[in-house]
Scaffold this motif. Structure first.
Motif, PDB file in Angstrom:
ATOM      1  N   SER A   1      48.288  39.488  32.165  1.00 49.27           N
ATOM      2  CA  SER A   1      49.505  40.020  31.548  1.00 49.27           C
ATOM      3  C   SER A   1      50.653  40.131  32.547  1.00 49.27           C
ATOM      4  CB  SER A   1      49.223  41.406  30.960  1.00 49.27           C
ATOM      5  OG  SER A   1      48.878  42.322  31.988  1.00 49.27           O
ATOM      6  N   ALA A   2      50.367  39.837  33.812  1.00 48.68           N
ATOM      7  CA  ALA A   2      51.397  39.936  34.855  1.00 48.68           C
ATOM      8  C   ALA A   2      51.122  38.901  35.930  1.00 48.68           C
ATOM      9  CB  ALA A   2      51.420  41.336  35.454  1.00 48.68           C
ATOM     10  N   VAL A   3      52.197  38.512  36.638  1.00 46.76           N
ATOM     11  CA  VAL A   3      52.063  37.575  37.739  1.00 46.76           C
ATOM     12  C   VAL A   3      52.464  38.250  39.043  1.00 46.76           C
ATOM     13  CG1 VAL A   3      52.411  35.484  36.385  1.00 46.76           C
ATOM     14  CG2 VAL A   3      54.393  36.673  37.332  1.00 46.76           C
ATOM     15  N   VAL A   4      51.878  37.770  40.120  1.00 42.99           N
ATOM     16  CA  VAL A   4      52.151  38.320  41.445  1.00 42.99           C
ATOM     17  C   VAL A   4      52.945  37.291  42.244  1.00 42.99           C
ATOM     18  CG1 VAL A   4      51.135  39.161  43.593  1.00 42.99           C
ATOM     19  CG2 VAL A   4      50.037  39.685  41.398  1.00 42.99           C
ATOM     20  N   ILE A   5      54.051  37.757  42.859  1.00 44.49           N
ATOM     21  CA  ILE A   5      54.852  36.882  43.712  1.00 44.49           C
ATOM     22  C   ILE A   5      55.102  37.575  45.047  1.00 44.49           C
ATOM     23  CG2 ILE A   5      55.978  35.649  41.829  1.00 44.49           C
ATOM     24  CD1 ILE A   5      58.427  37.422  42.190  1.00 44.49           C
ATOM     25  N   ASN A   6      55.277  36.777  46.084  1.00 44.79           N
ATOM     26  CA  ASN A   6      55.561  37.290  47.423  1.00 44.79           C
ATOM     27  C   ASN A   6      57.077  37.419  47.589  1.00 44.79           C
ATOM     28  OD1 ASN A   6      56.029  37.659  50.180  1.00 44.79           O
ATOM     29  ND2 ASN A   6      54.290  36.408  50.785  1.00 44.79           N
ATOM     30  N   VAL A   7      57.567  38.682  47.687  1.00 41.61           N
ATOM     31  CA  VAL A   7      59.015  38.922  47.778  1.00 41.61           C
ATOM     32  C   VAL A   7      59.392  39.497  49.135  1.00 41.61           C
ATOM     33  CG1 VAL A   7      59.382  39.179  45.290  1.00 41.61           C
ATOM     34  CG2 VAL A   7      58.671  41.161  46.651  1.00 41.61           C
ATOM     35  N   THR A   8      58.583  39.249  50.133  1.00 39.23           N
ATOM     36  CA  THR A   8      58.845  39.806  51.463  1.00 39.23           C
ATOM     37  C   THR A   8      60.237  39.455  51.960  1.00 39.23           C
ATOM     38  OG1 THR A   8      56.487  39.498  51.945  1.00 39.23           O
ATOM     39  CG2 THR A   8      57.936  39.988  53.804  1.00 39.23           C
ATOM     40  N   SER A   9      60.623  38.186  51.823  1.00 40.99           N
ATOM     41  CA  SER A   9      61.916  37.746  52.363  1.00 40.99           C
ATOM     42  C   SER A   9      63.086  38.410  51.649  1.00 40.99           C
ATOM     43  CB  SER A   9      62.035  36.226  52.254  1.00 40.99           C
ATOM     44  OG  SER A   9      61.983  35.811  50.900  1.00 40.99           O
ATOM     45  N   LEU A  10      62.912  38.751  50.376  1.00 45.40           N
ATOM     46  CA  LEU A  10      63.986  39.405  49.634  1.00 45.40           C
ATOM     47  C   LEU A  10      64.269  40.791  50.190  1.00 45.40           C
ATOM     48  CD1 LEU A  10      65.941  39.433  47.196  1.00 45.40           C
ATOM     49  CD2 LEU A  10      64.050  40.294  45.801  1.00 45.40           C
ATOM     50  N   PHE A  11      63.236  41.466  50.647  1.00 47.62           N
ATOM     51  CA  PHE A  11      63.376  42.847  51.095  1.00 47.62           C
ATOM     52  C   PHE A  11      63.407  43.001  52.614  1.00 47.62           C
ATOM     53  CE2 PHE A  11      61.897  43.159  46.767  1.00 47.62           C
ATOM     54  CZ  PHE A  11      62.699  44.164  46.248  1.00 47.62           C
ATOM     55  N   THR A  12      63.308  41.906  53.331  1.00 46.66           N
ATOM     56  CA  THR A  12      63.446  41.971  54.787  1.00 46.66           C
ATOM     57  C   THR A  12      64.532  41.026  55.299  1.00 46.66           C
ATOM     58  OG1 THR A  12      61.736  40.280  55.102  1.00 46.66           O
ATOM     59  CG2 THR A  12      61.024  42.586  55.127  1.00 46.66           C
ATOM     60  N   GLY A  13      65.139  40.279  54.389  1.00 49.49           N
ATOM     61  CA  GLY A  13      66.154  39.307  54.789  1.00 49.49           C
ATOM     62  C   GLY A  13      67.530  39.931  54.927  1.00 49.49           C
TER      63      GLY A  13
ATOM     64  N   GLU B   1      54.165  42.659  41.264  1.00 53.77           N
ATOM     65  CA  GLU B   1      53.341  42.306  40.110  1.00 53.77           C
ATOM     66  C   GLU B   1      54.197  42.556  38.873  1.00 53.77           C
ATOM     67  OE1 GLU B   1      49.297  43.950  37.950  1.00 53.77           O
ATOM     68  OE2 GLU B   1      49.364  43.928  40.154  1.00 53.77           O
ATOM     69  N   ILE B   2      54.747  41.464  38.334  1.00 59.55           N
ATOM     70  CA  ILE B   2      55.731  41.566  37.247  1.00 59.55           C
ATOM     71  C   ILE B   2      55.055  41.310  35.911  1.00 59.55           C
ATOM     72  CG2 ILE B   2      57.964  40.767  36.403  1.00 59.55           C
ATOM     73  CD1 ILE B   2      58.532  39.621  39.151  1.00 59.55           C
ATOM     74  N   PRO B   3      55.052  42.270  35.000  1.00 57.45           N
ATOM     75  CA  PRO B   3      54.509  42.017  33.665  1.00 57.45           C
ATOM     76  C   PRO B   3      55.285  40.904  32.964  1.00 57.45           C
ATOM     77  CG  PRO B   3      54.746  44.373  34.060  1.00 57.45           C
ATOM     78  CD  PRO B   3      55.447  43.677  35.187  1.00 57.45           C
ATOM     79  N   LEU B   4      54.576  40.054  32.289  1.00 59.07           N
ATOM     80  CA  LEU B   4      55.218  38.925  31.608  1.00 59.07           C
ATOM     81  C   LEU B   4      56.196  39.390  30.540  1.00 59.07           C
ATOM     82  CD1 LEU B   4      52.163  36.503  31.229  1.00 59.07           C
ATOM     83  CD2 LEU B   4      53.966  36.476  32.963  1.00 59.07           C
ATOM     84  N   LYS B   5      55.961  40.590  30.003  1.00 59.59           N
ATOM     85  CA  LYS B   5      56.854  41.087  28.951  1.00 59.59           C
ATOM     86  C   LYS B   5      58.262  41.382  29.484  1.00 59.59           C
ATOM     87  CE  LYS B   5      55.422  45.956  29.362  1.00 59.59           C
ATOM     88  NZ  LYS B   5      54.847  47.104  28.628  1.00 59.59           N
ATOM     89  N   TYR B   6      58.389  41.491  30.822  1.00 60.10           N
ATOM     90  CA  TYR B   6      59.701  41.759  31.392  1.00 60.10           C
ATOM     91  C   TYR B   6      60.388  40.494  31.896  1.00 60.10           C
ATOM     92  CZ  TYR B   6      58.488  46.694  31.184  1.00 60.10           C
ATOM     93  OH  TYR B   6      58.136  47.947  30.747  1.00 60.10           O
ATOM     94  N   MET B   7      59.757  39.351  31.715  1.00 55.98           N
ATOM     95  CA  MET B   7      60.422  38.097  32.063  1.00 55.98           C
ATOM     96  C   MET B   7      61.617  37.898  31.124  1.00 55.98           C
ATOM     97  SD  MET B   7      59.022  36.697  34.651  1.00 55.98           S
ATOM     98  CE  MET B   7      57.522  36.925  35.636  1.00 55.98           C
ATOM     99  N   GLY B   8      62.759  37.637  31.699  1.00 58.17           N
ATOM    100  CA  GLY B   8      63.978  37.468  30.914  1.00 58.17           C
ATOM    101  C   GLY B   8      64.752  38.752  30.702  1.00 58.17           C
ATOM    102  N   ARG B   9      64.176  39.909  31.053  1.00 55.06           N
ATOM    103  CA  ARG B   9      64.895  41.180  30.904  1.00 55.06           C
ATOM    104  C   ARG B   9      65.899  41.350  32.039  1.00 55.06           C
ATOM    105  NH1 ARG B   9      62.726  45.590  28.151  1.00 55.06           N
ATOM    106  NH2 ARG B   9      64.475  46.728  29.073  1.00 55.06           N
TER     107      ARG B   9
END
Length: 886
Positions: free
Chosen positions: A178-190, A87-95
């Motif tokens: 204020s935040a978006v949710v993405i599925n990052v399973t493959s990033l951490f199990t790949g 769950e990434i806060p939009l304020k950290y997009m681009g950081r």
């Protein structure tokens, strides 16, 4: 049948009667009104029930018993069964962020090093587009556009965009969007960021993951970072060259991935001066001021700023805003922890001299701190590895935009103590009774561990190896108690200058260890970490720093000489040496080895199977090999010094003719006088093997023959050269002296002469006739095997010739060789000497002389052994020259 019909009619009649009775006395109109009221009441009752709210996508994802969440100040992680969501806060997009991986637990430390980041962390950022997609991009930080803003934006958009790494669909927004949710399973199990070691040198490690053995584990979130642990199962195969050492061995590993938010306010970068050895981050610059795309670098350093800048300006000692804190692994033996902490704190003496106090801090792993995790990128830790590897290392990871060191590790393998034990014994037992034992006493081990770890801490502060430091001191000064008490064995602990092997029995009060910190080390810290409150930018800082280095030019104590990675040319920039004269230092060292070997059985008694004495004996042989090879580097040697334009120093200076010639003769003398190594009273207890002197003689003669490539280059640039002809003439007379003087051959004669002809045979390749002879030179002729190199503890790169075999392509060569004030270190690559190489002609001349000499000696030798040997050598020579008319 009739009875059945009667029973069916009864309920129908009753039902009909009831229907008539209920409507009796009402008109049709009244009946419809009543019906309408009933429907209204029914509708009203229905509307009184609350409407069911629609379920959000966010709730659909996480309203489940399997849901586990962890929330920090940075972002929230969600685990639902075998799926992982960010769950990434939009304020950290681009950081900008760093994403790194560390092995936390494993079933075999030989394949996997806990606490070590096998892969450099990714420098990334997330971007958000059209409410539907999140992109993970690599930050294109290598380019610096020093042009007007409008043109800079145009160049970046067209040519230097941030490359795409991953694409994620937005699964949901949080409740306040204020935040978006993405599925990052493959990033951490790949397969990204494999925690398995990749091998090195001759070893290659291939780890094949088992899909069914991959499982998400713990998740954590903190103020500026998050962590995810994953279990992996692998089948591991290890090869050495073409030989398979391990085939499909099972390995289980717990990998911890950390995502660290980089500072939004960037540290002011500092430009390097190639006359000091500081790690760097490479950059490229497009500027209107120059007619080319310019390469430059930024030095790697921690952000060190005073808590009280005003007090700092007044010259008062102040604490830093952010100290450099080291956490010491609780898995270390208890006795190691105190010397390790001392190694960290030792560097404070350098920081105190530039106005900072308590910069370096050492703490043990916290016992009751839920936020602490040693595998978190945020923490710098000194880790213990229970492995028989005899090593330690100190890598660090930086913000690529500025060179700011964000985190570092020191890895200490268990058997570093075995290496220390052997070092201290073979280098100092002649003068230090404390080390004449199977197990080193605690005070010796403590000071040695402190030295090893302090060296690695130096790397994590940004300091490279300075392999030229130890050549600054006169050899005889290392026998002086007053000198060594003040300066130790070297001006820098960043050299591989171990312990004082020059000190002789009877030298009272001589210091046997490197200094706590050398003068070079303190100067490097001053240059790297002095805070300049009045400087407006990096350019103004660099002007000051450049002047500091200018003032030290010509003083060997502050001289930096690069570690030789791709070729061995400079005899003053090698490992495991002491003093300014390798022949004199070697003489002292060999005298000590003979003394130690003569007392080995006496000093090491508690050793019933003789295994410890055998290991110490091999260390004695290895040490002797180093003394001899240190002198070989003089032959064809060239002193390489990075100098500023206009400096009085010479950047390239050949070793003088007299020193080269004397070095060759000294080495040949050692080959004929090394049978002292074959001490039967010692070696008789070690089982069946050939004499160490024979193996060493074979190795050294090959190194001498290989030195011809350096002689070609050195003589080419010298005003008074040690020519290739003179070198081969000295070599011929040294190797074939027994035949020339017609005396009985010794073991050394036989090995040297066989070795020279074997080298010539590989080099000349005559089977195709004269044309084959002229075109048959091979760079690998006569090179000792990796096993021989390992046996004598020699560097794998020491034997590289002039063909650039370790440089992948011309572009890489140019990058490696680009250096200048403010950019890079330009590792010295091998120089191709093919156009000026007279090796072939000289070997042909030797062949002609040898044919005549061997024909004579095969018929007229002083004894039968010599006669048979010369006949064999003649036969070998005739095979080589078959079909060639000389």
């Amino acid at each position: 049948m009739k009875k059945s019909i009667v029973f069916l009619l009864v309920p129908l009649i009753l039902l009909s009667f009831y229907g008539v009775a209920s409507g009796a006395g009402q008109s049709k109109n009244e009946q419809e009104k009543k019906k309408g009221k009933q429907e209204t009441v029914s509708a009203k009752k229905s509307s009184d029930k609350p409407k069911a709210k629609p379920v959000s996508k966010y709730d659909k994802l996480f309203n489940t018993k399997e849901h586990v969440a962890t929330k920090g100040g940075f972002m929230t992680l969600h685990k639902v069964g075998d799926k992982l969501y960010m769950e990434i806060p939009l304020k950290y997009m681009g950081r900008e962020m760093l994403l790194g991986s560390t092995a936390s637990e494993s079933s075999n430390p030989m394949f996997c090093t806990n606490g070590f980041k096998t892969n450099t962390p990714w420098h990334i950022k997330f971007t958000f587009e059209k409410d539907t997609t999140v992109y993970m991009r690599s930050v294109n930080a290598a380019l610096d556009l020093q042009v007007d803003k409008e043109r800079g934006e145009l160049l970046k958009q067209r040519n230097f965009i941030d490359p795409l790494l991953k694409v994620y669909k937005v699964e949901a927004f949080n409740k306040d969007r204020s935040a978006v949710v993405i599925n990052v399973t493959s990033l951490f199990t790949g397969s990204d960021f494999s925690p398995v070691n990749q091998g090195g040198g001759q070893l290659t490690i291939n780890a094949s993951p088992l899909k069914e053995g991959t499982k998400l584990d713990e998740i954590k979130a903190f103020e500026d970072n998050v962590m995810v642990s994953t279990w992996y199962a692998y089948n591991v195969t290890v090869k050495r060259g073409r030989s398979t050492l391990v085939n499909n061995a099972p390995l289980s590993v717990k990998a911890t991935r950390s995502l660290l938010l980089l500072p939004e306010k960037k540290m002011r970068p500092r430009y390097p001066d190639f006359r000091l050895g500081i790690f760097q981050t490479g950059k490229q610059c497009i500027t209107e001021a120059e007619d080319q795309l310019r390469n430059y670098s930024l030095v790697n350093r921690w952000r060190l700023e005073p808590k009280d800048p005003e007090l700092y300006k007044k010259g008062k000692s102040v604490e830093p805003v952010k100290p450099i804190v080291w956490y010491v692994d609780d898995a270390f033996p208890e006795s190691w922890k105190e010397p390790i902490k001392k190694a960290v704190l030792r560097w404070n003496q350098a920081f105190e001299k530039i106005g900072f106090k308590n910069v370096m801090q050492a703490r043990e792993f916290p016992k009751n701190d839920p936020d602490f995790d040693p595998d978190n990128l945020k923490y710098s830790c000194i880790r213990y590895i229970p492995s028989n590897t005899q090593n330690a290392m100190g890598p660090s990871w930086v913000d690529p935009t500025t060179g700011e060191i964000m985190t570092a590790s020191v890895i200490v393998y268990n058997d570093i103590v075995k290496l220390i034990n052997h070092w201290r014994f073979v280098q100092t037992a002649q003068v230090d009774p404390r080390v004449r034992a199977k197990k080193m006493p605690k005070d010796v081990m403590d000071e040695s561990i402190t030295y090893v770890v302090a060296h690695e801490i130096g790397h994590t502060l940004g300091l490279m190896h300075n392999m030229g430091a130890s050549s600054a001191y006169p050899v005889d000064s290392l026998r002086s108690a007053s000198f060594t008490r003040k300066y130790g064995t070297t001006p820098s602990i960043m050299d591989y200058a171990r312990f004082n092997y020059v000190a002789q029995p009877g030298d009272k009060g001589v210091k046997l260890t490197p200094p706590d910190l050398g003068l070079y080390d303190e100067f490097a810290i001053k240059w790297l970490y002095t805070y300049f409150p009045k400087a407006k930018n990096s350019e103004e800082e660099f002007e000051i720093l450049e002047n500091w280095v200018d003032e030290k030019v010509g003083d060997p104590i502050y001289r930096f000489r690069k570690q030789q990675i791709y070729s061995r040319i400079d005899p003053t920039a090698i490992e495991e040496d002491l003093g300014d004269d390798p022949i004199k230092a070697g003489e002292y060292g060999i005298r000590n080895l003979k003394y130690i070997l003569g007392h080995l059985n006496e000093w090491i008694e508690d050793d019933p199977d003789a295994m410890h004495r055998k290991a110490l004996y091999q260390s004695i042989v290895n040490q002797y090999a180093r003394y001899v090879t240190n002198v070989i580097y003089n032959v064809g040697g060239v002193y390489l010094t990075d100098v500023k334009d206009g400096s009085p120093e010479k950047g390239v200076e050949p070793v003088c003719r007299e020193k080269q010639q004397a070095s060759l003769k000294w080495v040949l003398k050692q080959l004929n006088d090394c049978d002292w190594l074959d001490n039967k009273e010692v070696t008789g207890k070690f089982g069946l093997n050939i004499a160490s002197s024979a193996r060493l003689q074979n190795l050294v003669v090959m190194l001498l023959l290989k030195a011809s490539q350096n002689v070609v280059l050195s003589s080419h640039i010298s005003e008074n050269p040690y020519t290739l002809e003179a070198y081969f003439d000295d070599l011929y007379h040294g190797v074939w002296e027994s035949a020339i003087t017609n005396r009985k051959v010794t073991q050394a004669d036989i090995i040297m002469q066989k070795g020279m002809l074997a080298f010539m045979k590989q080099l000349l390749k005559p089977p195709s006739g004269l044309a084959g002879l002229l075109g048959g030179i091979t760079s690998e002729a006569g090179v000792p095997s990796p096993d021989e190199m390992e046996l004598y503890g020699l560097h794998e790169m020491e034997l590289i010739g002039s063909d650039g075999e370790y440089t992948r392509n011309e572009e890489e060569r140019e990058i490696l060789n680009s250096f200048g004030l403010g950019y890079g270190y330009g590792w010295q690559r091998p120089v191709n000497t093919e156009l000026i190489d007279g090796t072939l002609a000289n070997y042909c001349a030797i062949g002609m002389k040898l044919r005549t000499l061997l024909l004579e000696r095969a018929m007229n030798a002083p004894d039968e052994v010599s006669k048979q040997h010369y006949q064999a050598m003649l036969f070998m020579l005739m095979q080589m020259t078959e079909g060639i008319k000389i």
